[in-house]
Design a protein around this motif. Structure first.
Motif, short mmCIF file in Angstrom:
data_model
loop_
_atom_site.label_atom_id
_atom_site.label_comp_id
_atom_site.label_asym_id
_atom_site.label_seq_id
_atom_site.Cartn_x
_atom_site.Cartn_y
_atom_site.Cartn_z
N ASN A 28 73.68 -9.23 74.48
CA ASN A 28 74.95 -9.62 75.07
C ASN A 28 74.76 -10.81 76.01
OD1 ASN A 28 77.80 -9.29 75.71
ND2 ASN A 28 77.12 -8.44 77.65
N TYR A 29 73.68 -10.81 76.77
CA TYR A 29 73.42 -11.92 77.68
C TYR A 29 73.24 -13.23 76.91
CZ TYR A 29 71.62 -14.71 81.49
OH TYR A 29 71.44 -15.70 82.42
N GLU A 30 72.42 -13.19 75.87
CA GLU A 30 72.14 -14.41 75.10
C GLU A 30 73.36 -14.88 74.30
OE1 GLU A 30 69.47 -16.43 75.16
OE2 GLU A 30 68.69 -15.14 76.76
N ALA A 31 74.02 -13.96 73.61
CA ALA A 31 75.10 -14.34 72.69
C ALA A 31 76.47 -14.41 73.35
CB ALA A 31 75.15 -13.35 71.52
N GLY A 32 76.68 -13.65 74.42
CA GLY A 32 78.01 -13.58 75.00
C GLY A 32 78.12 -14.16 76.41
N ILE A 33 77.18 -13.80 77.27
CA ILE A 33 77.28 -14.20 78.67
C ILE A 33 76.92 -15.67 78.88
CG2 ILE A 33 76.49 -13.73 81.02
CD1 ILE A 33 78.31 -11.53 79.68
N LYS A 34 75.84 -16.13 78.28
CA LYS A 34 75.44 -17.53 78.47
C LYS A 34 76.58 -18.50 78.08
CE LYS A 34 70.42 -17.68 78.46
NZ LYS A 34 69.24 -18.15 77.70
N PRO A 35 77.22 -18.34 76.92
CA PRO A 35 78.34 -19.24 76.59
C PRO A 35 79.51 -19.10 77.57
CG PRO A 35 77.57 -18.14 74.61
CD PRO A 35 76.89 -17.48 75.78
N LEU A 36 79.75 -17.89 78.05
CA LEU A 36 80.83 -17.66 79.01
C LEU A 36 80.55 -18.36 80.34
CD1 LEU A 36 83.50 -16.17 79.53
CD2 LEU A 36 82.16 -14.17 80.15
N ILE A 37 79.30 -18.36 80.76
CA ILE A 37 78.90 -19.02 82.00
C ILE A 37 79.27 -20.51 81.96
CG2 ILE A 37 76.88 -19.76 83.36
CD1 ILE A 37 75.63 -17.02 82.65
N GLU A 38 79.18 -21.11 80.78
CA GLU A 38 79.49 -22.53 80.64
C GLU A 38 80.98 -22.83 80.77
OE1 GLU A 38 77.83 -23.76 76.93
OE2 GLU A 38 75.81 -23.14 77.50
N LYS A 39 81.84 -21.83 80.59
CA LYS A 39 83.29 -22.06 80.58
C LYS A 39 84.01 -21.50 81.80
CE LYS A 39 83.11 -23.82 76.45
NZ LYS A 39 83.25 -25.24 76.23
N ALA A 40 83.61 -20.34 82.27
CA ALA A 40 84.30 -19.68 83.38
C ALA A 40 83.81 -20.25 84.72
CB ALA A 40 84.05 -18.17 83.33
N LEU A 41 84.59 -20.02 85.77
CA LEU A 41 84.17 -20.44 87.11
C LEU A 41 83.05 -19.55 87.64
CD1 LEU A 41 87.62 -21.16 88.79
CD2 LEU A 41 86.02 -22.79 87.75
N GLY A 42 83.00 -18.31 87.16
CA GLY A 42 81.96 -17.38 87.56
C GLY A 42 81.95 -16.19 86.62
N VAL A 43 80.82 -15.53 86.52
CA VAL A 43 80.67 -14.38 85.64
C VAL A 43 79.78 -13.35 86.34
CG1 VAL A 43 79.86 -13.54 83.40
CG2 VAL A 43 80.80 -15.85 83.58
N GLU A 44 80.22 -12.09 86.31
CA GLU A 44 79.41 -10.98 86.81
C GLU A 44 79.28 -9.96 85.70
OE1 GLU A 44 80.27 -10.48 91.47
OE2 GLU A 44 82.00 -10.04 90.20
N THR A 45 78.09 -9.36 85.58
CA THR A 45 77.89 -8.28 84.61
C THR A 45 77.39 -7.05 85.35
OG1 THR A 45 75.63 -9.01 84.11
CG2 THR A 45 77.38 -9.88 82.70
N PHE A 46 77.82 -5.89 84.86
CA PHE A 46 77.48 -4.60 85.46
C PHE A 46 77.03 -3.65 84.36
CE2 PHE A 46 80.82 -6.67 87.82
CZ PHE A 46 80.43 -6.56 89.14
N ARG A 47 76.19 -2.68 84.73
CA ARG A 47 75.75 -1.65 83.78
C ARG A 47 75.68 -0.32 84.51
NH1 ARG A 47 70.03 -1.78 80.41
NH2 ARG A 47 69.85 0.46 80.12
N ASP A 48 76.28 0.70 83.90
CA ASP A 48 76.27 2.06 84.44
C ASP A 48 75.66 2.97 83.39
OD1 ASP A 48 76.74 4.34 85.99
OD2 ASP A 48 78.79 4.56 85.25
N ASP A 49 74.48 3.53 83.68
CA ASP A 49 73.79 4.42 82.75
C ASP A 49 74.10 5.87 83.07
OD1 ASP A 49 72.41 2.36 81.33
OD2 ASP A 49 71.02 2.19 83.01
N THR A 50 74.51 6.64 82.05
CA THR A 50 74.71 8.07 82.17
C THR A 50 73.89 8.74 81.08
OG1 THR A 50 76.56 8.34 80.61
CG2 THR A 50 77.12 7.57 82.83
N PRO A 51 73.78 10.06 81.08
CA PRO A 51 73.01 10.73 80.02
C PRO A 51 73.59 10.51 78.62
CG PRO A 51 73.30 12.20 81.89
CD PRO A 51 74.16 10.99 82.15
N THR A 52 74.89 10.26 78.51
CA THR A 52 75.53 10.16 77.19
C THR A 52 75.82 8.75 76.73
OG1 THR A 52 77.73 10.39 78.17
CG2 THR A 52 76.62 12.42 77.44
N HIS A 53 75.89 7.79 77.65
CA HIS A 53 76.20 6.41 77.27
C HIS A 53 75.83 5.45 78.39
CE1 HIS A 53 79.78 7.56 79.59
NE2 HIS A 53 79.80 6.28 79.93
#
Length: 120
Positions: A28-53
């Motif tokens: 996701n970082y390589e294919a989605g976030i990097k191109p978004l960084i070039e267009k948006a004013l700012g980008v934040e990504t978050f991850r929440d790990d649980t036992p099921t997902h």
């Protein structure tokens, strides 16, 4: 030239199985976030790990709905699925949330240099 001020936040959410989370985060970082960084004013990504997902949230910041619509190709709430999203995501998201920013206080986001890649 004065810096542009974000007035719009676009929020995307997606979930993977825990055993696919690391690979998806890198993809996701390589294919989605990097191109978004070039267009948006700012980008934040978050991850929440649980036992099921593992849930991923991406918030991108835009100067206007028109600027965001130019990036999405029309409808600012439309989703551009990455080529391998079907392989990783439990369910393909059907929409994003678009919010008008009412106030912002203090330092938000990553480090002061503005770049943090996927974390292992």
């Amino acid at each position: 030239m004065a810096a542009k001020t974000p007035t719009i936040a676009r929020i995307w959410r997606g979930k993977t199985l825990p055993d696919k989370a690391g690979a998806y985060e890198r993809y996701n970082y390589e294919a989605g976030i990097k191109p978004l960084i070039e267009k948006a004013l700012g980008v934040e990504t978050f991850r929440d790990d649980t036992p099921t997902h593992s849930e991923f949230i991406t918030i991108s910041y835009w100067e206007s709905v028109a600027a965001m619509a130019a990036f999405t190709g029309g409808d600012p709430k439309s989703i551009h699925h990455l080529d391998r999203d079907k392989e990783f995501l439990i369910e393909l998201p059907k929409s994003v949330q678009v919010l008008r920013i009412r106030s912002s206080h203090g330092m938000v986001g990553g480090d002061s240099h503005g770049t943090i890649g996927p974390q292992d």
